[in-house]
Design an enzyme around this catalytic site. Sequence first.
Site, PDB file in Angstrom:
ATOM      1  N   CYS A   2      55.723  46.100  41.833  1.00 12.30           N
ATOM      2  CA  CYS A   2      55.315  45.277  42.972  1.00 12.30           C
ATOM      3  C   CYS A   2      55.561  43.831  42.589  1.00 12.30           C
ATOM      4  CB  CYS A   2      53.825  45.433  43.277  1.00 12.30           C
ATOM      5  SG  CYS A   2      53.381  47.029  43.976  1.00 12.30           S
ATOM      6  N   GLY A  28      59.772  45.504  44.975  1.00 11.70           N
ATOM      7  CA  GLY A  28      59.151  46.460  45.885  1.00 11.70           C
ATOM      8  C   GLY A  28      59.764  46.378  47.259  1.00 11.70           C
ATOM      9  N   ASN A 102      49.963  43.701  41.179  1.00 11.32           N
ATOM     10  CA  ASN A 102      51.145  44.271  40.525  1.00 11.32           C
ATOM     11  C   ASN A 102      50.679  44.928  39.234  1.00 11.32           C
ATOM     12  OD1 ASN A 102      53.917  42.865  38.626  1.00 11.32           O
ATOM     13  ND2 ASN A 102      53.685  44.912  39.448  1.00 11.32           N
ATOM     14  N   GLY A 103      50.968  46.210  39.113  1.00 14.49           N
ATOM     15  CA  GLY A 103      50.550  46.939  37.913  1.00 14.49           C
ATOM     16  C   GLY A 103      50.019  48.294  38.297  1.00 14.49           C
ATOM     17  N   CYS A 237      55.576  44.424  29.005  1.00 18.38           N
ATOM     18  CA  CYS A 237      56.460  45.554  29.353  1.00 18.38           C
ATOM     19  C   CYS A 237      57.913  45.229  28.999  1.00 18.38           C
ATOM     20  CB  CYS A 237      56.356  45.830  30.853  1.00 18.38           C
ATOM     21  SG  CYS A 237      57.615  46.977  31.446  1.00 18.38           S
ATOM     22  N   TYR A 243      65.377  46.151  32.757  1.00 25.49           N
ATOM     23  CA  TYR A 243      65.822  46.562  34.094  1.00 25.49           C
ATOM     24  C   TYR A 243      65.135  45.824  35.233  1.00 25.49           C
ATOM     25  CZ  TYR A 243      65.890  49.402  38.378  1.00 25.49           C
ATOM     26  OH  TYR A 243      65.989  49.811  39.674  1.00 25.49           O
ATOM     27  N   ASP A 346      75.286  51.213  31.454  1.00 23.38           N
ATOM     28  CA  ASP A 346      74.155  51.075  32.376  1.00 23.38           C
ATOM     29  C   ASP A 346      72.927  50.643  31.585  1.00 23.38           C
ATOM     30  OD1 ASP A 346      72.829  50.947  34.743  1.00 23.38           O
ATOM     31  OD2 ASP A 346      72.997  53.072  35.244  1.00 23.38           O
ATOM     32  N   ASP A 347      71.944  50.110  32.308  1.00 26.20           N
ATOM     33  CA  ASP A 347      70.752  49.579  31.624  1.00 26.20           C
ATOM     34  C   ASP A 347      69.851  50.691  31.107  1.00 26.20           C
ATOM     35  OD1 ASP A 347      70.179  49.892  34.591  1.00 26.20           O
ATOM     36  OD2 ASP A 347      68.197  49.802  33.704  1.00 26.20           O
ATOM     37  N   CYS A 439      57.567  54.047  27.300  1.00 22.49           N
ATOM     38  CA  CYS A 439      58.519  54.938  27.981  1.00 22.49           C
ATOM     39  C   CYS A 439      59.616  55.412  27.033  1.00 22.49           C
ATOM     40  CB  CYS A 439      59.096  54.272  29.227  1.00 22.49           C
ATOM     41  SG  CYS A 439      59.764  52.634  28.967  1.00 22.49           S
TER      42      CYS A 439
HETATM   43  P1  AMP Z   1      69.060  58.354  36.920  1.00 17.97           P
HETATM   44  O1  AMP Z   1      69.378  58.494  35.464  1.00 17.97           O
HETATM   45  O2  AMP Z   1      69.956  59.091  37.813  1.00 17.97           O
HETATM   46  O3  AMP Z   1      67.629  58.706  37.200  1.00 17.97           O
HETATM   47  O4  AMP Z   1      69.224  56.836  37.317  1.00 17.97           O
HETATM   48  C1  AMP Z   1      69.320  55.803  36.399  1.00 17.97           C
HETATM   49  C2  AMP Z   1      69.524  54.524  37.162  1.00 17.97           C
HETATM   50  O5  AMP Z   1      68.325  54.154  37.826  1.00 17.97           O
HETATM   51  C3  AMP Z   1      69.915  53.353  36.268  1.00 17.97           C
HETATM   52  O6  AMP Z   1      71.072  52.785  36.845  1.00 17.97           O
HETATM   53  C4  AMP Z   1      68.785  52.368  36.346  1.00 17.97           C
HETATM   54  O7  AMP Z   1      69.286  51.075  36.584  1.00 17.97           O
HETATM   55  C5  AMP Z   1      67.979  52.809  37.526  1.00 17.97           C
HETATM   56  N1  AMP Z   1      66.549  52.782  37.222  1.00 17.97           N
HETATM   57  C6  AMP Z   1      65.939  52.826  36.050  1.00 17.97           C
HETATM   58  N2  AMP Z   1      64.602  52.804  36.180  1.00 17.97           N
HETATM   59  C7  AMP Z   1      64.364  52.753  37.500  1.00 17.97           C
HETATM   60  C8  AMP Z   1      63.185  52.709  38.283  1.00 17.97           C
HETATM   61  N3  AMP Z   1      61.991  52.730  37.728  1.00 17.97           N
HETATM   62  N4  AMP Z   1      63.333  52.664  39.630  1.00 17.97           N
HETATM   63  C9  AMP Z   1      64.547  52.666  40.193  1.00 17.97           C
HETATM   64  N5  AMP Z   1      65.692  52.699  39.505  1.00 17.97           N
HETATM   65  C10 AMP Z   1      65.606  52.749  38.175  1.00 17.97           C
END
Ligand code: AMP
Length: 462
Positions: A2, A28, A102-103, A237, A243, A346-347, A439
Amino acid sequence: MCGVIGVWGCAEAANLAYLGLHALQHRGQEGAGIVSSDGRQLHLERGQGLVADVFGRRDVFDRLPGRRAIGHVRYSTAGSNSLVNVQPLTVQLGGGFAIGHNGNLVNAGTLRKELQDEGAIFQTSSDTEVIVHLIARSRQRSLLNRVIDALGRIRGAWSLVMMTPERLIAGRDPLGFRPLVLGRRPGGGYILASESSALDLIEATFVRDIEPGEIVVIDDDGLTSFHPFPKAGRAACIFEHLYFARPDTALWGQDVYGVRMKLGERLAIEQPADVDMVVPVPDSGVAAALGYAQKLQIPFQLGLVRNHYVGRSFIEPSQQIRDFGVKLKLNPVPTLLKGKHVVVVDDSLVRGTTCRKIVRMLRKAGVESVHLRIAAPPTTGPCWYGIDTPTRAELIAANNEVAEIGRFVGADSIGYLSVDGMHAAVADGSPVEGHCDACFTGRYPVPHDDLERRDQLGLFET
Ligand code: AMP
């Protein structure tokens, strides 16, 4: 997940809050709300959807008078996605009381049950309402002491903005999970916001972070700071850096973009690849991919193009449409990719379904080989502190070895950043010591005492 904003002592406060919420929209997208104060009473406007959907008409601001306002963008991590849960929550407490959170609280279920046993009637299913009931039932006399009394009973992550007609109160939990910054507007007004990028948009100057465990009160006498809780260490966090926060945000003394570049550089050292080009998954993987490419001196190419007009709200829960989701968002550039060996950065990888579709998409576009690199360690545990992650059963890395994940996504190779590498990248130049990495490591800094682990509502959609 949020975002919150507070505005004090500024002309058109609700409008400033609205603009600030635009800068926090990534935090959000399910609902947005603003409460303003004209000094006598509170005025609320809120709705489901994006900020522009809820506040898209000028007459909304006619109903939000005053030089004070708080605002909120919601992504539910506790409580369902319905209008009644859209914040700020407002109640008839004293002359009126509003709160934006937020939290995520880890003892909300227990407290809610206790309060209900004592006769409290809840209007929403959000954990934030627990705070309101605790304030209402506190035996302290002044509102501030009642708020502090209530906040002393909750556990978990909270960055809060609260408002009465006469005062704005804001604070962060003692471990400082989520961000909250203080800024000043030219002419003397105060701004509070989840991220500094919201200050930039409304031309407010960054003053400082609200400290973990700090409560600030802003009224006609100015700003007063309190530290009512014992010092409790630090659990910033780390996923905000990886991300969640915007790359143009200054988070806890560091710029997020720079941190993501360093994560990519570390990833390059730990998981190099001999390829023709580095392609980011836009937008979240861009800075890390750039760091990766620069470190290995490999060309960086935007081989995947993102459609920015597809919001999460368009991705409906039905599986058929969800499968469409990635194609709606991303499309490869075949002329760039055909016959090439490619690293995709990817992140983070959560369920693995996005990457799997991306790999398929790239193969269809004619790549010779595709090597997946993730600028984070394997996500092995759900977040209890406000990031929406799926249940453990859905987290691919909680149940599979890295090689199996590689096979599932169909990549020629896969490589993650190590936990130590992630910490080294984030710690480099950081004034903050002590990040929450639960996580990735399962080391939860605040235990969850609710008997029933809430279902994550299936809201995590990619
Ligand atoms: P998936 O592995 O298919 O679940 O999706 C991974 C992707 O979701 C990555 O590109 C991240 O940037 C993105 N992601 C990671 N954490 C979240 C989150 N909490 N909410 C939405 N997208 C996320």
